[in-house]
Scaffold this motif. Sequence first.
Motif, PDB file in Angstrom:
ATOM      1  N   MET A 161      26.107 -31.209 -97.712  1.00 19.55           N
ATOM      2  CA  MET A 161      27.505 -31.628 -97.883  1.00 19.55           C
ATOM      3  C   MET A 161      28.368 -30.969 -96.816  1.00 19.55           C
ATOM      4  N   TYR A 162      29.312 -31.753 -96.295  1.00 22.18           N
ATOM      5  CA  TYR A 162      30.296 -31.148 -95.400  1.00 22.18           C
ATOM      6  C   TYR A 162      31.678 -31.386 -95.998  1.00 22.18           C
ATOM      7  N   ALA A 163      32.708 -30.938 -95.274  1.00 25.23           N
ATOM      8  CA  ALA A 163      34.087 -31.019 -95.791  1.00 25.23           C
ATOM      9  C   ALA A 163      34.214 -30.267 -97.114  1.00 25.23           C
ATOM     10  N   LEU A 164      33.589 -29.100 -97.176  1.00 32.10           N
ATOM     11  CA  LEU A 164      33.738 -28.262 -98.374  1.00 32.10           C
ATOM     12  C   LEU A 164      35.044 -27.475 -98.238  1.00 32.10           C
ATOM     13  N   PRO A 165      35.829 -27.374 -99.294  1.00 34.02           N
ATOM     14  CA  PRO A 165      37.123 -26.679 -99.202  1.00 34.02           C
ATOM     15  C   PRO A 165      36.959 -25.271 -98.626  1.00 34.02           C
ATOM     16  N   GLY A 166      37.789 -24.984 -97.636  1.00 31.94           N
ATOM     17  CA  GLY A 166      37.773 -23.639 -97.042  1.00 31.94           C
ATOM     18  C   GLY A 166      36.695 -23.446 -95.992  1.00 31.94           C
ATOM     19  N   THR A 169      34.420 -25.940 -89.374  1.00 28.56           N
ATOM     20  CA  THR A 169      33.388 -26.744 -88.713  1.00 28.56           C
ATOM     21  C   THR A 169      32.239 -25.841 -88.265  1.00 28.56           C
ATOM     22  N   GLU A 170      32.579 -24.652 -87.747  1.00 29.66           N
ATOM     23  CA  GLU A 170      31.528 -23.731 -87.271  1.00 29.66           C
ATOM     24  C   GLU A 170      30.592 -23.329 -88.400  1.00 29.66           C
ATOM     25  N   ARG A 171      31.186 -23.048 -89.578  1.00 29.70           N
ATOM     26  CA  ARG A 171      30.374 -22.639 -90.740  1.00 29.70           C
ATOM     27  C   ARG A 171      29.442 -23.781 -91.167  1.00 29.70           C
ATOM     28  N   MET A 172      29.991 -25.000 -91.151  1.00 29.98           N
ATOM     29  CA  MET A 172      29.181 -26.160 -91.517  1.00 29.98           C
ATOM     30  C   MET A 172      28.047 -26.358 -90.507  1.00 29.98           C
ATOM     31  N   LEU A 173      28.392 -26.159 -89.207  1.00 29.26           N
ATOM     32  CA  LEU A 173      27.354 -26.338 -88.182  1.00 29.26           C
ATOM     33  C   LEU A 173      26.253 -25.277 -88.305  1.00 29.26           C
ATOM     34  N   GLU A 211      41.779 -30.188-100.865  1.00 28.24           N
ATOM     35  CA  GLU A 211      40.788 -31.038-100.200  1.00 28.24           C
ATOM     36  C   GLU A 211      40.939 -30.905 -98.679  1.00 28.24           C
ATOM     37  N   VAL A 212      39.830 -30.953 -97.976  1.00 31.59           N
ATOM     38  CA  VAL A 212      39.874 -30.870 -96.509  1.00 31.59           C
ATOM     39  C   VAL A 212      40.562 -32.134 -95.974  1.00 31.59           C
ATOM     40  N   PRO A 213      41.584 -31.973 -95.118  1.00 32.58           N
ATOM     41  CA  PRO A 213      42.295 -33.159 -94.600  1.00 32.58           C
ATOM     42  C   PRO A 213      41.357 -34.089 -93.838  1.00 32.58           C
ATOM     43  N   ASP A 214      41.711 -35.376 -93.836  1.00 34.29           N
ATOM     44  CA  ASP A 214      40.871 -36.408 -93.211  1.00 34.29           C
ATOM     45  C   ASP A 214      40.491 -36.076 -91.770  1.00 34.29           C
ATOM     46  N   GLU A 215      41.497 -35.582 -90.972  1.00 38.29           N
ATOM     47  CA  GLU A 215      41.202 -35.318 -89.555  1.00 38.29           C
ATOM     48  C   GLU A 215      40.123 -34.252 -89.420  1.00 38.29           C
ATOM     49  N   GLU A 216      40.192 -33.226 -90.287  1.00 33.63           N
ATOM     50  CA  GLU A 216      39.171 -32.165 -90.220  1.00 33.63           C
ATOM     51  C   GLU A 216      37.821 -32.685 -90.688  1.00 33.63           C
ATOM     52  N   GLN A 217      37.848 -33.571 -91.705  1.00 34.58           N
ATOM     53  CA  GLN A 217      36.586 -34.160 -92.170  1.00 34.58           C
ATOM     54  C   GLN A 217      35.941 -34.941 -91.031  1.00 34.58           C
ATOM     55  N   ALA A 218      36.782 -35.707 -90.312  1.00 36.15           N
ATOM     56  CA  ALA A 218      36.257 -36.511 -89.202  1.00 36.15           C
ATOM     57  C   ALA A 218      35.690 -35.595 -88.121  1.00 36.15           C
ATOM     58  N   GLU A 219      36.397 -34.499 -87.842  1.00 34.53           N
ATOM     59  CA  GLU A 219      35.925 -33.555 -86.817  1.00 34.53           C
ATOM     60  C   GLU A 219      34.558 -32.994 -87.215  1.00 34.53           C
ATOM     61  N   TYR A 221      32.364 -34.348 -89.255  1.00 35.85           N
ATOM     62  CA  TYR A 221      31.375 -35.430 -89.222  1.00 35.85           C
ATOM     63  C   TYR A 221      30.858 -35.640 -87.792  1.00 35.85           C
ATOM     64  N   HIS A 222      31.782 -35.736 -86.844  1.00 34.62           N
ATOM     65  CA  HIS A 222      31.361 -35.992 -85.464  1.00 34.62           C
ATOM     66  C   HIS A 222      30.645 -34.781 -84.869  1.00 34.62           C
ATOM     67  N   ALA A 223      31.037 -33.589 -85.300  1.00 39.57           N
ATOM     68  CA  ALA A 223      30.353 -32.388 -84.793  1.00 39.57           C
ATOM     69  C   ALA A 223      28.910 -32.339 -85.305  1.00 39.57           C
TER      70      ALA A 223
END
Length: 377
Positions: A161-166, A169-173, A211-219, A221-223
Amino acid sequence: MSGLYIHIPFCARKCAYCDFYSLPLAGVPSFGKTVARFFQALEKELAALPAGFAPDTVYIGGGTPTALDAAQLGDLLDLVRRRVPLAAVREWTVEANPGTLDAGKAAVLRRAGVNRVSLGVQSLDDAALRRLGRLHTAAEARAGFDLLRAAGFDNVSVDLMYALPGETTERMLADVRGLLAWQPEHLSCYALAIEPGTPLAEQQARGALVEVPDEEQAEQYHALRRTLLAAGWEHYEISNFARPGRACRHNLNYWRGGEYAGCGPAAHGHTAGRRHANVEDLDDYCRRIEAGGSPRDFEEELAPEAKARETLIVWLWLLEGVDLAAFRQQTGFDALALSGAALEQLCAQGLLELGAGRLRLTERALFVSNRVFAELV
Ligand code: SF4
């Protein structure tokens, strides 16, 4: 192609974000008896499938199939084997969750002929896993993966899962890289959705979660997409990535508009041009079948044009795009004529592209695909 999906309506406990139909074990009285009753009903539902039904793929999901104990899991796989001619089955997937998987269960799956496991890891960050209400830690997730390899599974998919609150992008990667080091064959990556009625939605309502804002979710996702592509993975569906040749056949059939039967409470299916969904209640499901009736909550036949539109949209989820000739042959409709002016506009906006006999989403459209589909329906 055709597939068979079976829904197992039990989970060790409910995750904080989940709105799938499943019962936490603590809320199931006499679990052994309940499971035995469910299996009897399921066997009858499978027996009622058309006599010639021989799926190419079987997918047992839920819920958590591995919330069953090893003996129950063996009984489940035996009843599937009694109905399904396994010689014709090219892919048999079972979903498993870390914390409910052990060597005995992995061996039961393997012995029965299951050749693919989808493991619900979700994150490699223990704090995030706790917030999601997951049962396991990152170390337990790795142990579950190793158990599957030790049991002989050479086709393992992992959910992330990505776009977890808080979460940055680096942590997700870091999770993506961590999972790549495990060398699974397949990754399913979904943004956390906060569904009404879940504990996360309550936290959001009282301001305890943003909730993580859409722009950050998109960032994010693409990362994650760039990271997986750079590692040689194929991005074959909006949310799914695979090592070459390891795309999920069961889901490919669904995305290309193929037929599949759905059995078990809350299961959906699409067979003989009809769509159906079973009741979302285990007791009701069993009672209906015990009374000689159907467990279906609804069944409908879509008009040919509506069916063609639905097929067009689901097929567009695949990055290969819609094969226009195959679409015409399958649905009787010309995809371009069907979507008319909307399609021209979406192409002009750079969200859809046509080429080599296919219609596909552009890279830019991948994260905003729902907007594209809304224009096409
Ligand atoms: S394990 Fe899956 S199905 Fe079960 S509660 Fe968690 S998210 Fe829902």
